[in-house]
Design a protein around this motif. Structure first.
Motif, PDB file in Angstrom:
ATOM      1  N   ASP A   1      42.651  88.337  11.586  1.00  0.00           N
ATOM      2  CA  ASP A   1      41.155  87.746  10.666  1.00  0.00           C
ATOM      3  C   ASP A   1      40.555  86.550  11.565  1.00  0.00           C
ATOM      4  O   ASP A   1      41.017  86.240  12.443  1.00  0.00           O
ATOM      5  CB  ASP A   1      42.159  86.632   9.710  1.00  0.00           C
ATOM      6  N   THR A   2      39.393  86.051  10.816  1.00  0.00           N
ATOM      7  CA  THR A   2      38.712  85.559  11.393  1.00  0.00           C
ATOM      8  C   THR A   2      38.964  84.061  12.439  1.00  0.00           C
ATOM      9  O   THR A   2      39.167  83.403  11.571  1.00  0.00           O
ATOM     10  CB  THR A   2      37.022  86.179  11.511  1.00  0.00           C
ATOM     11  N   PRO A   3      39.561  83.743  13.374  1.00  0.00           N
ATOM     12  CA  PRO A   3      39.675  82.362  13.488  1.00  0.00           C
ATOM     13  C   PRO A   3      38.441  81.388  14.439  1.00  0.00           C
ATOM     14  O   PRO A   3      37.199  82.015  13.377  1.00  0.00           O
ATOM     15  CB  PRO A   3      40.612  82.536  14.485  1.00  0.00           C
TER      16      PRO A   3
ATOM     17  N   ARG B   1      43.684  78.775  12.097  1.00  0.00           N
ATOM     18  CA  ARG B   1      44.080  80.238  10.886  1.00  0.00           C
ATOM     19  C   ARG B   1      43.484  79.002   9.738  1.00  0.00           C
ATOM     20  O   ARG B   1      44.152  78.607   9.470  1.00  0.00           O
ATOM     21  CB  ARG B   1      45.143  80.544  11.129  1.00  0.00           C
ATOM     22  N   GLY B   2      42.301  79.997   9.140  1.00  0.00           N
ATOM     23  CA  GLY B   2      41.882  78.858   7.629  1.00  0.00           C
ATOM     24  C   GLY B   2      42.896  79.168   6.690  1.00  0.00           C
ATOM     25  O   GLY B   2      43.095  77.854   5.797  1.00  0.00           O
TER      26      GLY B   2
ATOM     27  N   LEU C   1      31.397  84.203  20.036  1.00  0.00           N
ATOM     28  CA  LEU C   1      32.763  84.142  20.387  1.00  0.00           C
ATOM     29  C   LEU C   1      34.152  84.927  20.033  1.00  0.00           C
ATOM     30  O   LEU C   1      34.706  85.444  21.112  1.00  0.00           O
ATOM     31  CB  LEU C   1      33.519  82.688  21.332  1.00  0.00           C
ATOM     32  N   LEU C   2      33.360  85.544  18.781  1.00  0.00           N
ATOM     33  CA  LEU C   2      34.514  86.524  18.541  1.00  0.00           C
ATOM     34  C   LEU C   2      34.141  87.287  17.982  1.00  0.00           C
ATOM     35  O   LEU C   2      33.595  87.810  17.398  1.00  0.00           O
ATOM     36  CB  LEU C   2      35.781  85.716  17.461  1.00  0.00           C
ATOM     37  N   PRO C   3      35.150  88.608  18.403  1.00  0.00           N
ATOM     38  CA  PRO C   3      34.695  89.852  17.320  1.00  0.00           C
ATOM     39  C   PRO C   3      34.775  90.447  16.056  1.00  0.00           C
ATOM     40  O   PRO C   3      35.452  89.122  15.578  1.00  0.00           O
ATOM     41  CB  PRO C   3      36.131  90.566  17.757  1.00  0.00           C
ATOM     42  N   GLY C   4      34.166  90.643  15.329  1.00  0.00           N
ATOM     43  CA  GLY C   4      33.869  90.758  14.120  1.00  0.00           C
ATOM     44  C   GLY C   4      34.532  91.018  13.618  1.00  0.00           C
ATOM     45  O   GLY C   4      35.011  92.484  12.965  1.00  0.00           O
ATOM     46  N   GLY C   5      34.062  90.692  12.193  1.00  0.00           N
ATOM     47  CA  GLY C   5      35.494  91.521  11.001  1.00  0.00           C
ATOM     48  C   GLY C   5      36.927  91.828  11.474  1.00  0.00           C
ATOM     49  O   GLY C   5      37.514  90.715  12.346  1.00  0.00           O
ATOM     50  N   ALA C   6      38.335  91.472   9.975  1.00  0.00           N
ATOM     51  CA  ALA C   6      38.859  91.254   9.822  1.00  0.00           C
ATOM     52  C   ALA C   6      40.017  92.748  10.243  1.00  0.00           C
ATOM     53  O   ALA C   6      39.706  93.294   9.570  1.00  0.00           O
ATOM     54  CB  ALA C   6      39.662  90.388   8.710  1.00  0.00           C
TER      55      ALA C   6
ATOM     56  N   LEU D   1      31.824  71.766  16.730  1.00  0.00           N
ATOM     57  CA  LEU D   1      32.134  71.063  15.940  1.00  0.00           C
ATOM     58  C   LEU D   1      31.894  71.459  14.409  1.00  0.00           C
ATOM     59  O   LEU D   1      32.612  71.843  13.401  1.00  0.00           O
ATOM     60  CB  LEU D   1      31.935  69.869  15.661  1.00  0.00           C
ATOM     61  N   LEU D   2      30.440  72.060  14.408  1.00  0.00           N
ATOM     62  CA  LEU D   2      30.465  73.262  13.097  1.00  0.00           C
ATOM     63  C   LEU D   2      30.738  74.551  13.068  1.00  0.00           C
ATOM     64  O   LEU D   2      31.914  75.080  12.197  1.00  0.00           O
ATOM     65  CB  LEU D   2      29.057  73.748  13.051  1.00  0.00           C
ATOM     66  N   ALA D   3      31.893  74.816  13.802  1.00  0.00           N
ATOM     67  CA  ALA D   3      32.616  75.134  13.837  1.00  0.00           C
ATOM     68  C   ALA D   3      33.898  75.795  13.719  1.00  0.00           C
ATOM     69  O   ALA D   3      34.624  76.857  13.925  1.00  0.00           O
ATOM     70  CB  ALA D   3      32.543  77.069  15.260  1.00  0.00           C
ATOM     71  N   ALA D   4      34.079  74.511  13.596  1.00  0.00           N
ATOM     72  CA  ALA D   4      35.837  74.330  13.423  1.00  0.00           C
ATOM     73  C   ALA D   4      36.170  74.408  11.981  1.00  0.00           C
ATOM     74  O   ALA D   4      35.156  74.160  10.925  1.00  0.00           O
ATOM     75  CB  ALA D   4      35.855  72.502  14.227  1.00  0.00           C
ATOM     76  N   ASP D   5      37.479  74.256  11.916  1.00  0.00           N
ATOM     77  CA  ASP D   5      38.405  74.369  11.035  1.00  0.00           C
ATOM     78  C   ASP D   5      38.730  73.287  10.601  1.00  0.00           C
ATOM     79  O   ASP D   5      39.120  72.339   9.369  1.00  0.00           O
ATOM     80  CB  ASP D   5      38.508  75.738  10.712  1.00  0.00           C
ATOM     81  N   ASN D   6      39.778  72.627  11.725  1.00  0.00           N
ATOM     82  CA  ASN D   6      40.438  71.520  11.666  1.00  0.00           C
ATOM     83  C   ASN D   6      40.125  70.600  12.802  1.00  0.00           C
ATOM     84  O   ASN D   6      39.975  71.460  14.003  1.00  0.00           O
ATOM     85  CB  ASN D   6      41.415  71.684  11.780  1.00  0.00           C
ATOM     86  N   ILE D   7      39.610  69.752  12.456  1.00  0.00           N
ATOM     87  CA  ILE D   7      39.260  68.032  13.578  1.00  0.00           C
ATOM     88  C   ILE D   7      40.046  67.132  13.045  1.00  0.00           C
ATOM     89  O   ILE D   7      40.095  67.152  12.090  1.00  0.00           O
ATOM     90  CB  ILE D   7      36.929  68.432  13.094  1.00  0.00           C
ATOM     91  N   TYR D   8      40.560  66.635  13.987  1.00  0.00           N
ATOM     92  CA  TYR D   8      41.749  65.570  14.150  1.00  0.00           C
ATOM     93  C   TYR D   8      40.537  64.677  14.774  1.00  0.00           C
ATOM     94  O   TYR D   8      39.771  64.771  16.211  1.00  0.00           O
ATOM     95  CB  TYR D   8      42.872  65.811  14.778  1.00  0.00           C
ATOM     96  N   THR D   9      41.600  63.264  14.199  1.00  0.00           N
ATOM     97  CA  THR D   9      40.824  61.934  14.554  1.00  0.00           C
ATOM     98  C   THR D   9      41.164  60.790  15.618  1.00  0.00           C
ATOM     99  O   THR D   9      40.861  59.543  15.269  1.00  0.00           O
ATOM    100  CB  THR D   9      39.557  61.508  13.325  1.00  0.00           C
TER     101      THR D   9
END
Length: 392
Positions: free
Chosen positions: A355-357, A323-324, A25-30, A378-386
């Motif tokens: 940068d790669t989000p 953004r990580g 889904l995202l272009p590669g590289g920062a 979910l594996l691609a997620a960096d932030n998960i809220y519950t």
């Protein structure tokens, strides 16, 4: 763990799997990596120091995070020292407290953070006192500016103080700079990510395949620029969805805020009956009012994507792009300051960086909607809220 209901940042746990999923889904590289160019190391030999001021649109985590990371980047390039002692916590929105610390401590002979050079609230406060100070050319050598509104107000030709603008929605559409590649003016520079909202909308559309996308914004040149409406319209043509828009006049001041909330609630309620997805553009609400406003979409099972970022996902939007950390943009910004201090012209400097989000999800919102995100998402997620904040 950071914040109520948030799973600890997952980047270190699943970076490989997340990168593989996002690669579709995202272009590669920062856009840039850590600089090692000798041109970035200090060359000042005359004892001169750079006096830096700061201005922001409003309190926002991206602003404080970017500022802190620029300071760290300058430390890494030997322009200052002591950044490791800086009182910054990930997610903090208060840049003024950070500025007080920076201005009160001796960080070396090359850079000074001017004690009374911090300005906030430019979403509603006038810029005239700042512009008069910059026109005088007396005690500020460089301005760091955060946000589209603050950038539009301060990156002007009334003064010649070098002005670096970060964290805008679209600096070109807002008229802050003339083009993405270079600013076109000797004293103005802005960070530009021309594909940012294209990436957001492509991810949102790949996930839900919506046909009618809702948006609400102020229909003025400034309002369209702040929401990056040109990018949203361009993607509608590319992806084949229909835009359903409602216009809401931004608040004229604090006394007009409740009128704004009422108009926004009416616009969102109307859109919730007409669209099958909602792209929540940048607005003038406070985060504590957001959960009540966005609930209308949750109740009707309408997926929502926050243009702003994970802060609104924590408060009730379904998803956004996260953004990580701010290390990359901090290094990029620090390199611009270093080149400027070493004699290069802002007008010649590169402005594009990304940068790669990764994706942020709110699983409590998904549950309320009756939606189950795919495991790959979910594996691609960096932030998960519950969790969801209780709404009166």
């Amino acid at each position: 763990m950071r914040g109520s209901g948030q799973i600890v940042n997952r980047r270190r746990m699943i970076a490989g799997a997340g990168a593989a999923v996002l690669g579709t889904l995202l272009p590669g590289g920062a856009g840039a990596g850590r600089a090692t160019d000798n041109a970035l190391l200090p060359k000042l030999t005359d004892g001169r120091h750079w006096r830096i001021g700061y201005a922001e649109t409003m309190p926002y985590g991206n602003y404080a995070g970017t500022l802190a990371s620029i300071v760290k980047g300058l430390d890494a390039l030997s322009w200052l020292n002591g950044a490791a002692r800086m009182p910054y916590d990930a997610g903090q929105t208060d840049s003024q407290a950070l500025w007080r610390w920076l201005s009160a401590h001796d960080l070396g002979p090359r850079i000074r953070f001017v004690a009374d050079g911090w300005y906030g609230g430019l979403d509603q406060a006038p810029a005239e006192p700042i512009l008069q100070r910059l026109e005088s050319g007396g005690d500020i050598d460089l301005m760091i500016v955060m946000g589209t509104i603050a950038g539009r107000k301060l990156a002007v030709d009334r003064h010649s103080v070098p002005t670096l603008v970060f964290s805008t929605t679209n600096a070109v559409a807002a008229g802050i700079v003339a083009a993405a590649e270079q600013s076109g003016r000797d004293h103005v520079w802005a960070h530009v990510d021309p594909q940012r909202y294209y990436r957001q909308l492509r991810i949102f559309h790949e996930t839900f395949g919506f046909r009618r996308l809702g948006i609400a914004y102020e229909n003025s040149p400034a309002g369209r620029a702040i929401a990056s409406i040109a990018d949203i319209e361009a993607m509608a043509g590319q992806l084949g969805y229909e835009l359903v828009a409602r216009h809401v006049q931004a608040p004229a001041g604090p006394d007009d805020q409740e009128r704004y909330y009422a108009d926004l609630a009416a616009a969102w309620s109307d859109l919730a009956q007409r669209v099958d997805a909602m792209y929540i553009t940048f607005g003038r609400w406070s985060l504590d009012r957001f959960p009540a406003l966005v609930r209308v979409f949750q109740e009707r099972g309408i997926p929502t994507f926050s243009q702003l970022g994970p802060e609104e996902v924590a408060q009730g939007a379904l998803m956004s792009v996260a953004r990580g950390d701010f290390d990359g943009i901090g290094q990029f910004g620090a390199s611009v300051i270093a080149r400027l201090a070493n004699g290069e012209r802002l007008a010649d400097m590169r402005q594009i960086y990304f940068d790669t989000p990764t994706i942020a999800w709110n699983l409590a919102v998904a549950s309320r909607m009756g939606y189950r995100p795919a495991m790959s998402a979910l594996l691609a997620a960096d932030n998960i809220y519950t969790s969801l904040r209780a709404v009166p």
